[in-house]
Design a protein around this motif. Sequence first.
Motif, mmCIF file in Angstrom:
data_model
loop_
_atom_site.group_PDB
_atom_site.id
_atom_site.type_symbol
_atom_site.label_atom_id
_atom_site.label_comp_id
_atom_site.label_asym_id
_atom_site.label_seq_id
_atom_site.Cartn_x
_atom_site.Cartn_y
_atom_site.Cartn_z
ATOM 1 N N LEU A 26 0.845 -1.199 0.000
ATOM 2 C CA LEU A 26 0.000 0.000 0.000
ATOM 3 C C LEU A 26 0.880 1.249 0.000
ATOM 4 O O LEU A 26 2.038 1.195 0.389
ATOM 5 C CB LEU A 26 -0.892 0.014 1.242
ATOM 6 N N GLY A 27 0.298 2.361 -0.426
ATOM 7 C CA GLY A 27 1.006 3.639 -0.375
ATOM 8 C C GLY A 27 2.237 3.684 -1.247
ATOM 9 O O GLY A 27 3.256 4.270 -0.891
ATOM 10 N N CYS A 29 2.890 5.323 -3.858
ATOM 11 C CA CYS A 29 3.257 6.621 -4.423
ATOM 12 C C CYS A 29 4.363 7.298 -3.625
ATOM 13 O O CYS A 29 5.422 7.591 -4.179
ATOM 14 C CB CYS A 29 1.986 7.453 -4.563
ATOM 15 N N ILE A 72 -16.359 7.287 4.082
ATOM 16 C CA ILE A 72 -15.092 7.626 3.421
ATOM 17 C C ILE A 72 -14.856 9.144 3.440
ATOM 18 O O ILE A 72 -13.778 9.603 3.843
ATOM 19 C CB ILE A 72 -15.059 7.070 1.989
ATOM 20 N N VAL A 110 -4.349 11.156 0.694
ATOM 21 C CA VAL A 110 -4.881 10.022 -0.040
ATOM 22 C C VAL A 110 -3.971 8.796 0.064
ATOM 23 O O VAL A 110 -4.072 7.878 -0.733
ATOM 24 C CB VAL A 110 -5.120 10.374 -1.522
ATOM 25 N N ASN A 111 -3.068 8.798 1.061
ATOM 26 C CA ASN A 111 -2.214 7.630 1.281
ATOM 27 C C ASN A 111 -3.080 6.438 1.669
ATOM 28 O O ASN A 111 -3.825 6.478 2.634
ATOM 29 C CB ASN A 111 -1.222 7.961 2.405
ATOM 30 N N CYS A 112 -2.983 5.360 0.897
ATOM 31 C CA CYS A 112 -3.917 4.243 1.165
ATOM 32 C C CYS A 112 -3.612 3.534 2.464
ATOM 33 O O CYS A 112 -4.465 2.828 2.985
ATOM 34 C CB CYS A 112 -3.962 3.244 0.020
ATOM 35 N N VAL A 113 -2.382 3.666 2.993
ATOM 36 C CA VAL A 113 -2.122 3.029 4.285
ATOM 37 C C VAL A 113 -3.041 3.643 5.328
ATOM 38 O O VAL A 113 -3.711 2.935 6.090
ATOM 39 C CB VAL A 113 -0.646 3.236 4.696
ATOM 40 N N LEU A 115 -5.830 5.598 4.945
ATOM 41 C CA LEU A 115 -7.246 5.358 4.673
ATOM 42 C C LEU A 115 -7.595 3.894 4.947
ATOM 43 O O LEU A 115 -8.652 3.570 5.500
ATOM 44 C CB LEU A 115 -7.556 5.721 3.224
ATOM 45 N N GLY A 116 -6.671 3.010 4.568
ATOM 46 C CA GLY A 116 -6.906 1.577 4.764
ATOM 47 C C GLY A 116 -7.049 1.226 6.232
ATOM 48 O O GLY A 116 -7.949 0.476 6.630
ATOM 49 N N ARG A 117 -6.162 1.762 7.085
ATOM 50 C CA ARG A 117 -6.256 1.454 8.521
ATOM 51 C C ARG A 117 -7.525 2.061 9.105
ATOM 52 O O ARG A 117 -8.155 1.467 9.978
ATOM 53 C CB ARG A 117 -5.027 1.970 9.281
ATOM 54 N N GLU A 119 -10.400 2.602 7.554
ATOM 55 C CA GLU A 119 -11.551 1.824 7.087
ATOM 56 C C GLU A 119 -11.552 0.420 7.683
ATOM 57 O O GLU A 119 -12.577 -0.052 8.169
ATOM 58 C CB GLU A 119 -11.481 1.751 5.547
#
Lengths: 209, 321
Positions: A26-27, A29, A72, A110-113, A115-117, A119
């Motif tokens: 994840l993340g 970028c 979200i 918008v770092n998915c790490v 947002l992922g944690r 969610e």
Amino acid sequence: MKHKPSYWQEFTKGILKENPVLVALLGMCPVLGVTAFVVNGVGMGLAAAAVLIASNLVVSLLRNLIPPQVRIPCFIVVIATFVTIIEMVLEAFLPVLYEALGVFVPLIVVNCVILGRAEAFASKNKPLRAVLDGVGSGIGFTLALLLLSLVREIIGQGTILGPDPETVIHLFGADFEPMILFAQPAGAFIALGLLLAVVNSVYKRFNIK
Amino acid sequence: MDKKLVVSSSPHIRTIESVQSVMTDVLIALFPAALMAVLLFGYKALLTMVISVVTAMAVEALWLRKRDLFSDGSAAVTGLLFAMVLPPAPPWWLVVIGAASSIIIGKQVFGGIGYNIFNPALVGRAVVVMSWGARMAGPIWPQPQPFAFTADISAVTMATPLAAQQEALSYSLASMFIGVMPGCLGETSTLALLLGGAWLYYKGHIDWRIPGGFIGTVFIFGLLFGGAFYGGPFETGLFHVLAGGVMIGAIFMATDMVTTPVTANGRLIFGIGCGLITMLIRLWGSMPEGVTFAILIMNGVTPIIDNFTIPRQFGGVKKSA
């Protein structure tokens, strides 16, 4: 009901077993974008970790108030708030790092790490667990960036603690011609791929799952 | 026992070709070009080739944990091809790192021979071009000194004919055909490369469509858009075919069995694509030469080309869209 993992497990899982970069990928970028120098990589890791811990706490506290249909956007508002704070802190106290990280600082939103944690974990768990999870994942994220940026800076620049001329150490003397490929974006992908291969074989060897 | 009828399952006809025999044929085909390289650039070219081949074979043997250094011969071919697209006298560490990258990043990480997406020798070249650009481009090319085996070729260096029109005009088409011009150690002699290509074609290892499409496109593009700086459009087209890495790329790199399309039409498309990208880079790009990246890019789209050019079976019906 299932047996709940201990607090210690909540804390350590993000470092090795569920490392956000090396295992979950994840993340990508910021991982690929700012790891040309160790200082930038670690700075990015710590900034993202700070946002992650704070947003995990707040999301967890608000988890019963946020309607699931709009969760979200709500997470994003929380995360963006902390990113703005971090951005201002960096600009005020570490202007060199702030310049070096550039657009990647606002992009932490918008770092998915993070947002992922939010969610997958913080919105379903109590605050203490959410914070421990955030600290663990933050350390894991920072460690992964440290590893990748070490590889890239040593091979791609031949230095460590660069690019600041006051702290930079030339590892191999002045005549060394670094393998610039690893300092370039294409080399980031190659270095990450090779690093993942090494990490996977280490995980296999020590049976980390 | 006197069996009149032997019942066995297919296949009944087997080829005597093996990976090793094909690779040996490629090595034989590369011999004229290697010989020309030594004649033109002396012992340093020989040294570069030896270092590259030995490194490639050693890295492959270490990676596969095999004692057999030559093995199926593919590492030796990769090593020699990589040396062919290097300047005649690079530092030894550049050759070693490049040859090792060819084998590891170019081939073994994908699963070894037959599974690599990109031409391993060109991956190695791309790695060293990206890493040590100042040693791989610009006015660093030694002047060829025919039959002077022990000459210090690094004494006089210059740019390749592709770098500037003035440079180009100082080489006649005939001298470029024989190979007396600065360039990578194995790419300069069109004559030697054609000899090798003829051997590979005779042995059935290469299809005319890839080199034909590649060289034809370069020629037509040079004729139409190259300007008439080389004495006329026709000569300019020929110049673009003979200069730089087009010949070695078209005959040896773009015909690699693993990384190119398997269908007949696909091969033609592949060759034309290589020629097109090469000329786009040469005429309008920031680099003087583009064969390496042209072939690597076309390697990347090879599966798509194959997919679009699957031939219809005899008597089969066209699939409705």
